[in-house]
Design a protein around this motif. Structure first.
Motif, PDB file in Angstrom:
ATOM      1  N   SER A 193      -2.363 -10.513  -9.202  1.00 33.32           N
ATOM      2  CA  SER A 193      -2.834 -10.332  -7.825  1.00 33.32           C
ATOM      3  C   SER A 193      -2.159  -9.089  -7.262  1.00 33.32           C
ATOM      4  O   SER A 193      -1.383  -8.429  -7.955  1.00 33.32           O
ATOM      5  N   ILE A 194      -2.399  -8.785  -5.981  1.00 35.40           N
ATOM      6  CA  ILE A 194      -1.764  -7.603  -5.392  1.00 35.40           C
ATOM      7  C   ILE A 194      -0.245  -7.717  -5.375  1.00 35.40           C
ATOM      8  O   ILE A 194       0.443  -6.712  -5.287  1.00 35.40           O
ATOM      9  N   ARG A 195       0.304  -8.948  -5.470  1.00 34.26           N
ATOM     10  CA  ARG A 195       1.757  -9.124  -5.531  1.00 34.26           C
ATOM     11  C   ARG A 195       2.386  -8.312  -6.658  1.00 34.26           C
ATOM     12  O   ARG A 195       3.541  -7.934  -6.603  1.00 34.26           O
ATOM     13  N   ASP A 196       1.616  -8.044  -7.723  1.00 39.42           N
ATOM     14  CA  ASP A 196       2.144  -7.324  -8.884  1.00 39.42           C
ATOM     15  C   ASP A 196       2.011  -5.809  -8.754  1.00 39.42           C
ATOM     16  O   ASP A 196       2.396  -5.081  -9.666  1.00 39.42           O
ATOM     17  N   LEU A 197       1.445  -5.327  -7.657  1.00 38.00           N
ATOM     18  CA  LEU A 197       1.128  -3.898  -7.570  1.00 38.00           C
ATOM     19  C   LEU A 197       2.282  -3.063  -7.037  1.00 38.00           C
ATOM     20  O   LEU A 197       2.909  -3.408  -6.039  1.00 38.00           O
ATOM     21  N   ASN A 198       2.547  -1.929  -7.724  1.00 31.54           N
ATOM     22  CA  ASN A 198       3.487  -0.939  -7.213  1.00 31.54           C
ATOM     23  C   ASN A 198       2.914   0.460  -7.436  1.00 31.54           C
ATOM     24  O   ASN A 198       1.763   0.592  -7.873  1.00 31.54           O
ATOM     25  N   LEU A 199       3.724   1.470  -7.147  1.00 30.63           N
ATOM     26  CA  LEU A 199       3.253   2.859  -7.181  1.00 30.63           C
ATOM     27  C   LEU A 199       2.530   3.221  -8.479  1.00 30.63           C
ATOM     28  O   LEU A 199       1.542   3.958  -8.476  1.00 30.63           O
ATOM     29  N   GLU A 200       3.007   2.651  -9.586  1.00 29.40           N
ATOM     30  CA  GLU A 200       2.423   2.899 -10.907  1.00 29.40           C
ATOM     31  C   GLU A 200       0.916   2.574 -10.967  1.00 29.40           C
ATOM     32  O   GLU A 200       0.181   3.138 -11.776  1.00 29.40           O
TER      33      GLU A 200
END
Lengths: 326, 326
Positions: A218-225
């Motif tokens: 989900s978006i919880r796993d999203l970072n700059l990468e």
């Protein structure tokens, strides 16, 4: 003596009559079911959409009866004669140019039925849960609460639970429904219509972009990468969806859900004229543009954000989350 | 000879009969209006809410006729006898435990009307505009577009246009409706019910917090300096609204609109179970929590943010904004 062909014909005809009679019998029997419904309580009332869900019994087994008023069928109603459809009428109120009336309206069961009903019988626990009025609460999910309460649950929802997503990504299922695909392992995704959409009504356009990589729940796993992945989805969807369907790019609204309905990262693509109640409301939906902006501004992205959302009391984590949330 | 009192009584009775007759006459006349409606075109069709808006003429003047199916009136329907209300019925489909039917439904104009209609006659241009199906587009409003296109428009919407807001803030109007007030000149605000809310149905709770200071037109004007104001609204609303109404703090959803419907900063307070279509959708609504977080993270706040929203084609700036937007 009748020929063999003629015998076959007679046999065929008899069979068809039998099937018709059986199906008439079934139909009569199914209508009788409805007439035997014994009301116990109201499960849910939706005055805006004119739906009421009743809980009761038929032959001592639980039955759910959903009654919904029909929409005005503009293919059947002769609009030139609309005053004839409005029958007994009384004036309720009049103020200046505004006049309010209540009326009966022409109905017949062939072309102008007033109610469509769904009977679920015998109804199981999951039906009752699904059709009950679900009270909601707002949750302030901190990063710490995510790790401690939500993440263990998310892990149970991956793997076999979303095999159907892998089947789509591997073209083992629904391959003919794919609208758009980018096969890149890192930044690739595919787009297909949401099953709720009829593919006809453009103002109800409803597509889903599913990412190819499977390390993002989900978006919880999203970072700059992950910025290039999301920017790729945004730019390709806005450029290519208008080539497949008669919509312009500025008629498309791109958003994610948090929490999502399944835990493999996906983006909803919806027509801006389409209203879907809770599905596109703040407190559940987040614009893809805002997700991208967040990643641009904070390199840890959503890993460190407090996420605010509404959750129904039937949700598996409802008690854990409401007892923790400030 | 009748006494004076008796004369007065007779006079009073005659007057009442006259009024009744006049009002019956008016009512009959108003019902006749409806019967004379000549259909020209469909302005809007809403199959979900079962509403259709028709454009036509009565006595050569434009008339708008809004027809809406009534909700199931659970006060009038005897639910124990619900099968008797479902009249002619046919089975449409059956799959396992699911049975779908179409039926006519008992109606009468006293207690079970099927349709409520609103006739606007004679209808003016603004009525037609308001009730027409408004196509929408997504706008990406950059800070530069705001300054050049939107801000000059916003300035025309301040002052006399929002005199009614000043009347509320100065207690010259609606003072008895105020639910909560903080008189501080900088961080103060007051809360009152939205006129759309009946004040009875808690799941439809709909309040508005209006700030006392009048230098803030919308979130576009917000920067780090305004953080205490917004935090004050959030904390006092979440603490005090549950003391005034039977709701818990985690049943309240706080958000702003961009663009707002009027240009004096205000926050919407809504029950989490309340669905309001476009009003709480992403692309119009922004959670107060997200506004606050933005101010905490970027000291220039919304002055330098690109804001994404849907806008209807009847909006004054529709052409200017759609022609500019990427």
């Amino acid at each position: 003596m009748p020929s063999l062909l003629f015998k076959q014909f007679l046999y065929q005809e008899a069979l068809e009559q039998l099937i018709t009679k059986m199906s008439e019998a079934t139909s009569v029997e199914k209508v009788r079911l409805l007439q035997n419904f014994q009301f116990e309580k109201v499960l849910k009332e939706d005055t805006k959409n004119k739906i009421v869900t009743l809980y009761g019994y038929i032959e001592n087994k639980v039955a759910l009866l959903l009654l919904e008023k029909t929409a005005f069928d503009l293919h059947c109603i002769k609009l030139q004669e609309i005053p004839d459809y409005i029958q007994e009428t009384r004036l309720v109120q009049n103020n200046d140019v505004f006049h309010w009336y209540l009326s009966t309206f022409l109905q017949n069961n062939d072309s102008l039925p007033s109610v469509k009903s769904t009977l679920i019988w015998p109804a199981a626990e999951n039906h009752i849960r699904k059709y009950s009025d679900q009270k909601r609460r707002m949750i302030r999910e901190t990063p710490e609460m995510y790790l401690r309460i939500v993440k263990p649950f998310v892990e149970t929802q991956r793997g076999p639970q979303i095999q159907w997503v892998n089947n789509i990504l591997n073209h083992k299922a629904e391959a003919e429904r794919i609208v758009l695909e980018d096969l890149d392992k890192v930044n690739g995704f595919l787009v297909l219509p949401d099953l709720k959409w009829d593919r006809q009504t453009m103002s109800a356009l409803n597509l889903m972009a599913i990412v190819h990589r499977n390390d993002l729940a989900s978006i919880r796993d999203l970072n700059l990468e992950h910025l290039p992945l999301l920017e790729n989805i945004r730019s390709r969807v806005l450029n290519d969806v208008p080539k497949k369907f008669p919509v312009d790019r500025n008629q498309l609204k791109l958003f994610v859900h948090y929490p999502p309905s399944y835990y493999h990262l996906h983006v909803h693509i919806m027509h801006v004229d389409h209203e879907t109640g809770e599905g596109s409301s703040v407190g559940r939906a987040i614009l893809l543009d805002d997700v991208i902006e967040r990643l641009q501004n904070c390199k840890h992205g959503f890993v460190e954000k407090t996420l605010i959302y509404g959750i129904g009391e039937q949700h598996f984590l409802f008690n854990d989350l409401t007892s923790e949330s400030e």
